[in-house]
Structure formats: C-alpha cells, structure tokens
Scaffold this motif. Structure first.
Motif, PDB file in Angstrom:
ATOM      1  N   ILE A 147      -2.631  12.348  18.759  1.00 22.38           N
ATOM      2  CA  ILE A 147      -1.340  12.958  18.460  1.00 22.38           C
ATOM      3  C   ILE A 147      -1.145  14.154  19.375  1.00 22.38           C
ATOM      4  O   ILE A 147      -2.089  14.889  19.688  1.00 22.38           O
ATOM      5  CB  ILE A 147      -1.236  13.366  16.977  1.00 22.38           C
ATOM      6  N   SER A 148       0.086  14.336  19.831  1.00 22.53           N
ATOM      7  CA  SER A 148       0.411  15.476  20.675  1.00 22.53           C
ATOM      8  C   SER A 148       1.854  15.875  20.419  1.00 22.53           C
ATOM      9  O   SER A 148       2.620  15.113  19.818  1.00 22.53           O
ATOM     10  CB  SER A 148       0.208  15.140  22.155  1.00 22.53           C
ATOM     11  N   ARG A 149       2.209  17.053  20.874  1.00 24.64           N
ATOM     12  CA  ARG A 149       3.577  17.515  20.667  1.00 24.64           C
ATOM     13  C   ARG A 149       4.049  18.320  21.858  1.00 24.64           C
ATOM     14  O   ARG A 149       3.254  18.961  22.548  1.00 24.64           O
ATOM     15  CB  ARG A 149       3.698  18.341  19.382  1.00 24.64           C
ATOM     16  N   ASP A 150       5.357  18.290  22.067  1.00 29.98           N
ATOM     17  CA  ASP A 150       6.015  19.100  23.086  1.00 29.98           C
ATOM     18  C   ASP A 150       6.921  20.069  22.331  1.00 29.98           C
ATOM     19  O   ASP A 150       7.984  19.675  21.848  1.00 29.98           O
ATOM     20  CB  ASP A 150       6.825  18.191  24.022  1.00 29.98           C
ATOM     21  N   ASN A 151       6.482  21.304  22.203  1.00 33.80           N
ATOM     22  CA  ASN A 151       7.234  22.269  21.412  1.00 33.80           C
ATOM     23  C   ASN A 151       8.607  22.560  22.009  1.00 33.80           C
ATOM     24  O   ASN A 151       9.564  22.818  21.279  1.00 33.80           O
ATOM     25  CB  ASN A 151       6.446  23.555  21.258  1.00 33.80           C
ATOM     26  N   GLY A 152       8.714  22.515  23.319  1.00 36.48           N
ATOM     27  CA  GLY A 152      10.001  22.772  23.956  1.00 36.48           C
ATOM     28  C   GLY A 152      11.033  21.704  23.641  1.00 36.48           C
ATOM     29  O   GLY A 152      12.236  21.975  23.604  1.00 36.48           O
ATOM     30  N   LYS A 153      10.563  20.489  23.384  1.00 37.65           N
ATOM     31  CA  LYS A 153      11.452  19.367  23.070  1.00 37.65           C
ATOM     32  C   LYS A 153      11.443  19.028  21.595  1.00 37.65           C
ATOM     33  O   LYS A 153      12.127  18.084  21.174  1.00 37.65           O
ATOM     34  CB  LYS A 153      11.040  18.137  23.875  1.00 37.65           C
ATOM     35  N   ASN A 154      10.667  19.758  20.807  1.00 41.68           N
ATOM     36  CA  ASN A 154      10.529  19.457  19.370  1.00 41.68           C
ATOM     37  C   ASN A 154      10.218  17.979  19.156  1.00 41.68           C
ATOM     38  O   ASN A 154      10.833  17.308  18.302  1.00 41.68           O
ATOM     39  CB  ASN A 154      11.792  19.857  18.615  1.00 41.68           C
ATOM     40  N   THR A 155       9.287  17.486  19.918  1.00 35.82           N
ATOM     41  CA  THR A 155       8.936  16.070  19.893  1.00 35.82           C
ATOM     42  C   THR A 155       7.446  15.908  19.650  1.00 35.82           C
ATOM     43  O   THR A 155       6.631  16.659  20.196  1.00 35.82           O
ATOM     44  CB  THR A 155       9.334  15.393  21.210  1.00 35.82           C
ATOM     45  N   LYS A 188       0.834  -1.197   0.000  1.00 28.97           N
ATOM     46  CA  LYS A 188       0.000   0.000   0.000  1.00 28.97           C
ATOM     47  C   LYS A 188       0.871   1.250   0.000  1.00 28.97           C
ATOM     48  O   LYS A 188       2.044   1.217   0.344  1.00 28.97           O
ATOM     49  CB  LYS A 188      -0.931   0.004   1.209  1.00 28.97           C
ATOM     50  N   GLN A 189       0.255   2.359  -0.366  1.00 32.47           N
ATOM     51  CA  GLN A 189       0.963   3.619  -0.366  1.00 32.47           C
ATOM     52  C   GLN A 189       1.043   4.197   1.050  1.00 32.47           C
ATOM     53  O   GLN A 189       0.200   3.898   1.898  1.00 32.47           O
ATOM     54  CB  GLN A 189       0.260   4.620  -1.290  1.00 32.47           C
ATOM     55  N   ARG A 190       2.046   5.021   1.255  1.00 38.10           N
ATOM     56  CA  ARG A 190       2.170   5.711   2.535  1.00 38.10           C
ATOM     57  C   ARG A 190       1.004   6.682   2.675  1.00 38.10           C
ATOM     58  O   ARG A 190       0.671   7.415   1.744  1.00 38.10           O
ATOM     59  CB  ARG A 190       3.503   6.461   2.610  1.00 38.10           C
ATOM     60  N   ALA A 191       0.395   6.710   3.857  1.00 32.30           N
ATOM     61  CA  ALA A 191      -0.792   7.534   4.061  1.00 32.30           C
ATOM     62  C   ALA A 191      -0.707   8.252   5.405  1.00 32.30           C
ATOM     63  O   ALA A 191      -0.105   7.750   6.361  1.00 32.30           O
ATOM     64  CB  ALA A 191      -2.051   6.679   4.010  1.00 32.30           C
ATOM     65  N   LEU A 192      -1.342   9.411   5.454  1.00 33.76           N
ATOM     66  CA  LEU A 192      -1.357  10.193   6.681  1.00 33.76           C
ATOM     67  C   LEU A 192      -2.165   9.477   7.767  1.00 33.76           C
ATOM     68  O   LEU A 192      -3.266   8.992   7.512  1.00 33.76           O
ATOM     69  CB  LEU A 192      -1.962  11.569   6.418  1.00 33.76           C
ATOM     70  N   VAL A 193      -1.610   9.459   8.963  1.00 34.93           N
ATOM     71  CA  VAL A 193      -2.329   8.957  10.126  1.00 34.93           C
ATOM     72  C   VAL A 193      -2.889  10.141  10.918  1.00 34.93           C
ATOM     73  O   VAL A 193      -4.070  10.201  11.231  1.00 34.93           O
ATOM     74  CB  VAL A 193      -1.404   8.116  11.024  1.00 34.93           C
ATOM     75  N   ALA A 194      -2.010  11.079  11.236  1.00 38.72           N
ATOM     76  CA  ALA A 194      -2.417  12.257  12.000  1.00 38.72           C
ATOM     77  C   ALA A 194      -1.326  13.306  11.914  1.00 38.72           C
ATOM     78  O   ALA A 194      -0.151  12.969  11.723  1.00 38.72           O
ATOM     79  CB  ALA A 194      -2.679  11.901  13.457  1.00 38.72           C
ATOM     80  N   ASN A 195      -1.722  14.579  12.058  1.00 36.71           N
ATOM     81  CA  ASN A 195      -0.725  15.634  12.171  1.00 36.71           C
ATOM     82  C   ASN A 195      -1.235  16.711  13.115  1.00 36.71           C
ATOM     83  O   ASN A 195      -2.420  16.764  13.458  1.00 36.71           O
ATOM     84  CB  ASN A 195      -0.291  16.205  10.822  1.00 36.71           C
ATOM     85  N   VAL A 196      -0.287  17.547  13.545  1.00 33.93           N
ATOM     86  CA  VAL A 196      -0.603  18.612  14.486  1.00 33.93           C
ATOM     87  C   VAL A 196       0.219  19.830  14.130  1.00 33.93           C
ATOM     88  O   VAL A 196       1.416  19.740  13.850  1.00 33.93           O
ATOM     89  CB  VAL A 196      -0.348  18.160  15.948  1.00 33.93           C
ATOM     90  N   THR A 197      -0.431  20.992  14.120  1.00 31.73           N
ATOM     91  CA  THR A 197       0.260  22.227  13.779  1.00 31.73           C
ATOM     92  C   THR A 197       0.918  22.820  15.029  1.00 31.73           C
ATOM     93  O   THR A 197       0.702  22.350  16.148  1.00 31.73           O
ATOM     94  CB  THR A 197      -0.713  23.252  13.198  1.00 31.73           C
ATOM     95  N   SER A 198       1.688  23.871  14.817  1.00 32.20           N
ATOM     96  CA  SER A 198       2.365  24.521  15.935  1.00 32.20           C
ATOM     97  C   SER A 198       1.377  25.166  16.902  1.00 32.20           C
ATOM     98  O   SER A 198       1.690  25.346  18.077  1.00 32.20           O
ATOM     99  CB  SER A 198       3.344  25.571  15.421  1.00 32.20           C
ATOM    100  N   SER A 199       0.179  25.472  16.421  1.00 25.24           N
ATOM    101  CA  SER A 199      -0.848  26.067  17.282  1.00 25.24           C
ATOM    102  C   SER A 199      -1.715  25.010  17.952  1.00 25.24           C
ATOM    103  O   SER A 199      -2.616  25.344  18.714  1.00 25.24           O
ATOM    104  CB  SER A 199      -1.719  27.018  16.472  1.00 25.24           C
ATOM    105  N   GLY A 200      -1.461  23.730  17.633  1.00 22.69           N
ATOM    106  CA  GLY A 200      -2.182  22.657  18.296  1.00 22.69           C
ATOM    107  C   GLY A 200      -3.369  22.094  17.546  1.00 22.69           C
ATOM    108  O   GLY A 200      -4.062  21.212  18.062  1.00 22.69           O
TER     109      GLY A 200
END
Length: 123
Positions: free
Chosen positions: A69-77, A43-55
């Motif tokens: 999906i979540s992100r830690d902007n301070g850790k760029n993770t 199968k082709q690669r497909a998006l699961v989830a994404n998150v912008t810098s504003s959340g």
C-alpha cells in the motif's frame, strides 16, 4: 463531504498482478488514514492494508509480502499493488479514507467508502 473514486481491478490469473487506485476529492479536507478492505462472497468485510499520513503501514497477515500500500498525499490518492495473486484474493475491494473536512463553520471528522471494485483471480 469527501468522495472516493476507485479504479483498477479485474480478472487476473493466479500469480498475476493488479494495481488499485483510490482518489479522494472534496472542498476543504485533510486525510489521515487511507486503506483498503475486501469482502468475499459470504464473508465479512475485512481490512487488507492501511497507511497513515506519516507513512506507517499495516497489513493483514494473508497479504504480507505480496501486497504493497502507498499513498500520494499531494493527490489524496492511495494505491494497492497486488502481486502473486491467489484465488483466495478474489473479492470486492473497497477503499476507505478517514480524516476531517471543513463544513463551513467547523472541522468535522469523516469516514468515506469507495464504490468497490471486483478483483477475480482465476485461471
């Protein structure tokens, strides 16, 4: 530029949970969108989830209500918490990060991929 290191993944039984992590590193950069894609055999690669810098988040219909999906902007993770896993979630999961980095002269747009991590859901 910007390098990504993924961790997590593995073998889990149906109904189980896994957490993926992806850390971005480099010299001078800023991150905009962080996300996860997956590619199953044949199968082709497909998006699961994404998150912008504003959340703001976006999910594939197949994972809504099960993945977070979540992100830690301070850790760029960026993290992907996967619950109620199904056999059809089996795939190689890739982290993807987009933003700008300073080349020493000017700011340039980048898009980087992680090395991929295998997630297998099977009894």
């Amino acid at each position: 530029q910007v390098q990504l290191v993924e961790s997590g993944g593995g073998l889990v039984q149906p109904g189980g949970s896994l957490r993926l992590s992806c850390a971005a590193s480099g010299r001078t950069f800023s991150v905009n969108v962080m996300g996860w894609y997956r590619q199953a055999p044949g199968k082709q690669r497909a998006l699961v989830a994404n998150v912008t810098s504003s959340g703001n988040t976006n999910y594939a219909d197949s994972v809504k209500g099960r993945f977070t999906i979540s992100r830690d902007n301070g850790k760029n993770t960026v993290y992907l918490q996967m619950n109620s896993l199904k056999p059809e979630d089996t795939a190689v999961y890739y982290c993807n990060v987009g933003g700008e980095y300073f080349s020493g002269i000017n700011w340039r747009v980048f898009g980087s991929w992680g090395q991929g991590t295998q997630v297998t859901v099977s009894s």
